[in-house]
Design a protein around this motif. Sequence first.
Motif, short mmCIF file in Angstrom:
data_model
loop_
_atom_site.label_atom_id
_atom_site.label_comp_id
_atom_site.label_asym_id
_atom_site.label_seq_id
_atom_site.Cartn_x
_atom_site.Cartn_y
_atom_site.Cartn_z
N LEU A 97 0.83 -1.20 0.00
CA LEU A 97 0.00 0.00 0.00
C LEU A 97 0.86 1.25 0.00
N GLY A 98 0.47 2.23 -0.78
CA GLY A 98 1.08 3.55 -0.71
C GLY A 98 0.53 4.27 0.51
N VAL A 99 0.91 5.50 0.67
CA VAL A 99 0.46 6.28 1.83
C VAL A 99 -1.06 6.37 1.87
N GLN A 100 -1.68 6.52 0.70
CA GLN A 100 -3.14 6.53 0.65
C GLN A 100 -3.59 6.07 -0.73
N GLY A 101 -4.84 5.65 -0.82
CA GLY A 101 -5.36 5.19 -2.10
C GLY A 101 -6.84 4.87 -1.98
N SER A 102 -7.38 4.34 -3.06
CA SER A 102 -8.80 4.00 -3.08
C SER A 102 -9.01 2.68 -3.81
N TYR A 103 -10.19 2.11 -3.65
CA TYR A 103 -10.56 0.88 -4.32
C TYR A 103 -12.05 0.92 -4.62
N SER A 104 -12.47 0.06 -5.54
CA SER A 104 -13.88 0.00 -5.90
C SER A 104 -14.22 -1.41 -6.36
N ARG A 105 -15.45 -1.81 -6.13
CA ARG A 105 -15.96 -3.12 -6.54
C ARG A 105 -15.14 -4.26 -5.95
N VAL A 106 -14.82 -4.16 -4.67
CA VAL A 106 -14.05 -5.17 -3.96
C VAL A 106 -14.95 -5.82 -2.92
N LYS A 107 -14.92 -7.15 -2.85
CA LYS A 107 -15.73 -7.87 -1.87
C LYS A 107 -15.04 -7.97 -0.51
N ASP A 108 -13.70 -8.08 -0.51
CA ASP A 108 -12.97 -8.29 0.73
C ASP A 108 -11.67 -7.50 0.68
N PHE A 109 -11.46 -6.63 1.67
CA PHE A 109 -10.24 -5.83 1.75
C PHE A 109 -9.76 -5.84 3.19
N VAL A 110 -8.57 -6.37 3.42
CA VAL A 110 -7.96 -6.40 4.75
C VAL A 110 -6.52 -5.92 4.63
N THR A 111 -5.93 -5.54 5.76
CA THR A 111 -4.58 -5.00 5.76
C THR A 111 -3.70 -5.72 6.78
N ARG A 112 -2.39 -5.54 6.63
CA ARG A 112 -1.41 -6.05 7.60
C ARG A 112 -0.13 -5.25 7.44
N ALA A 113 0.83 -5.49 8.33
CA ALA A 113 2.16 -4.88 8.25
C ALA A 113 3.18 -5.99 8.09
N CYS A 114 4.23 -5.70 7.33
CA CYS A 114 5.33 -6.66 7.13
C CYS A 114 6.65 -5.93 7.27
N ASP A 115 7.69 -6.69 7.64
CA ASP A 115 9.02 -6.09 7.61
C ASP A 115 9.39 -5.89 6.14
N SER A 116 10.42 -5.12 5.89
CA SER A 116 10.75 -4.76 4.51
C SER A 116 11.12 -5.96 3.64
N SER A 117 11.50 -7.08 4.26
CA SER A 117 11.81 -8.28 3.47
C SER A 117 10.53 -9.01 3.07
N GLY A 118 9.44 -8.71 3.77
CA GLY A 118 8.18 -9.39 3.48
C GLY A 118 8.07 -10.76 4.10
N LYS A 119 9.06 -11.14 4.92
CA LYS A 119 9.06 -12.49 5.51
C LYS A 119 8.33 -12.57 6.84
N ARG A 120 8.31 -11.44 7.59
CA ARG A 120 7.59 -11.42 8.88
C ARG A 120 6.46 -10.43 8.77
N CYS A 121 5.25 -10.91 9.00
CA CYS A 121 4.07 -10.05 8.86
C CYS A 121 3.12 -10.26 10.02
N SER A 122 2.32 -9.23 10.27
CA SER A 122 1.25 -9.35 11.26
C SER A 122 0.10 -10.14 10.61
N SER A 123 -0.90 -10.45 11.38
CA SER A 123 -2.06 -11.13 10.82
C SER A 123 -2.90 -10.12 10.05
N TRP A 124 -3.73 -10.63 9.15
CA TRP A 124 -4.64 -9.76 8.38
C TRP A 124 -5.76 -9.27 9.29
N ALA A 125 -6.12 -8.04 9.15
CA ALA A 125 -7.25 -7.49 9.91
C ALA A 125 -7.91 -6.40 9.09
#
Length: 125
Positions: A97-125
């Motif tokens: 995700l960029g700093v901000q953005g928008s979406y449309s016609r999406v059924k499910d949208f959740v977010t999480r955080a990851c370290d910069s390697s993408g190997k360690r992430c929080s759970s989706w919420a």
Amino acid sequence: MPTALNRRSLSSLAVTAAAAALLAGGATAANAVPAAGGATAQHRACHVHALSDGRGAEVCRTWTPHGDGTYYGTWQVDRADANVIAQGRFDGKVRNLGVQGSYSRVKDFVTRACDSSGKRCSSWA
């Protein structure tokens, strides 16, 4: 959207609708949203995603139902610690995700955080 966790705030309309729905039969704040006059209400939620080392990101999002089972809305990354990226999953497709953005016609949208390697992430919420 139904999978979002309401962490910080909802519109007063959504709170009122949720309270009425809970009294009437147990609906949750996320799915009890008909606004007065037949219009749909916009929802807002923020979530702090924490990694195991204490770093993380806070992502806020809005969502409004289209009426056909999909949603449109926005996101904003309010805070991200050093070397942490916020990710979004849009109907199963994961994107940084960029700093901000928008979406449309999406059924499910959740977010999480990851370290910069993408190997360690929080759970989706």
